[in-house]
Design a protein around this motif. Structure first.
Motif: not given
Length: 350
Positions: A35-39
């Motif tokens: 995963l490479l997540e941001i809000p």
């Protein structure tokens, strides 16, 4: 990582809390593992959410060392309901509750913001597409499948010859709202379950977290008032149930057995409409301990009634890499759209 010198597409998976991003090269290599997540900022409204998606694209390019000029297209998925071209339902949805989202063209807005072609699918279709391509590999474009994605609701997708069947209004594969036979599925005296959409006895009313909270768990806890979950608030009890099922708790297994049977009946209907090569189950219900996961899938298969000819060629499997499936699925869709278009198309919308 650096050194990428071939064109790429970017996949962006928009969710209620987070955006996840991936990069797929035109020769079929994913450049992001995990995963490479941001809000996602969806609760702040459309403009903030579009800016968050743009940041997600910039972030994944920085992470992979890919120059922006190598990006040929972007794949986007969001929760539904939405049209085939990415217009959020005029009635909104669980994830797009503010009135500003109702009827909002999220695909078109992102395309204008990025200056790149954007290909859209809802999140259920994106996960279905990824499962299909992972399972069939080089044969994906000559195979068919159906997927049921169990979460807060019940999503899904129909894939034919490697491509998602979207339908005229983008609502194909909305398996949650297909009515299934209840005779023999419900226990004696168990009320007919109702869905948040207003239907009685559709698949989502049973095979979803909402179905557990609204219908299944209240019935079973009334029969087992001494169960530890009886002391918990309904929403928390529903979320804790899978952990009990993993440990072999009898009540929890009864609930999930009903969910699995409901999916089997749903797949039986699908078998008579599309006769697919594969049936996939995904979502939180199968992100569990291996013993429970295998038992659940086997129970789904047990309740899927196929003709002998169908059973000889059909397979049942889990959607892999659940958290990454959305971004990877729409990246695949973007790449296939590029391959199918001999000349540049103004939108490349599916």
């Amino acid at each position: 990582m650096g050194g990428v010198d071939v064109p790429v597409v970017v996949g962006l998976d928009n969710g209620g809390t987070s955006d996840n991003a991936t990069v797929l090269t035109v020769d079929g290599r994913f450049l992001v593992d995990g995963l490479l997540e941001i809000p996602s900022e969806v609760e702040a409204g459309p403009e903030a959410a579009i800016e968050a998606l743009a940041r997600a694209l910039d972030g994944v390019l920085a992470h992979t060392g890919v120059p922006r000029e190598l990006v040929r297209a972007v794949g986007l998925d969001t929760p539904g309901p939405a049209s085939a071209t990415g217009v959020i339902s005029s009635r909104g949805s669980t994830n797009f509750a503010q009135p500003a989202w109702h009827g909002y063209d999220v695909r078109g807005a992102l395309e204008r913001r990025l200056g790149l072609p954007v290909v859209y699918h809802n999140d259920g279709n994106a996960a279905a597409l990824y499962a299909h391509h992972v399972h069939f590999g080089p044969y994906a474009m000559a195979r068919s499948s159906v997927s049921a994605i169990v979460g807060t609701g019940l999503g899904g997708g129909v894939v034919e010859n490697g491509r998602v069947v979207t339908g005229a209004a983008g609502m194909a594969g909305e398996f949650g709202h297909v009515h299934i036979p209840l005779t023999g599925l419900l226990a004696p005296g168990q009320p007919e379950p109702t869905c948040a959409c207003g239907f009685v006895g559709d698949a989502e009313s049973i095979a979803s977290l909402t179905g557990i909270r609204r219908s299944l768990l209240p019935y079973w806890l009334a029969r087992h008032p001494g169960h530890p979950l009886a002391a918990e608030p309904a929403a928390r009890a529903a979320k804790l149930l899978r952990g009990y099922a993993e440990r072999g708790d009898e009540l929890a297994r009864e609930v999930f057995a009903q969910q699995a049977a409901a999916l089997g009946r749903l797949f039986t209907i699908a078998a008579n409409f599309t006769d697919p090569h594969a049936y996939f189950v995904g979502g939180g219900v199968v992100e569990a301990a291996p013993e429970f996961r295998d038992w659940f899938l086997a129970t789904v298969r047990e309740h899927t009634v196929l003709r002998a000819e169908q059973a000889a060629v059909a397979t049942f499997a889990l959607v892999p890499d659940r958290d990454m499936a959305g971004a990877r699925g729409v990246a695949i869709a973007a790449l296939e759209t590029l391959r199918a278009a001999p000349t540049p198309h103004p939108t490349l919308a599916t």
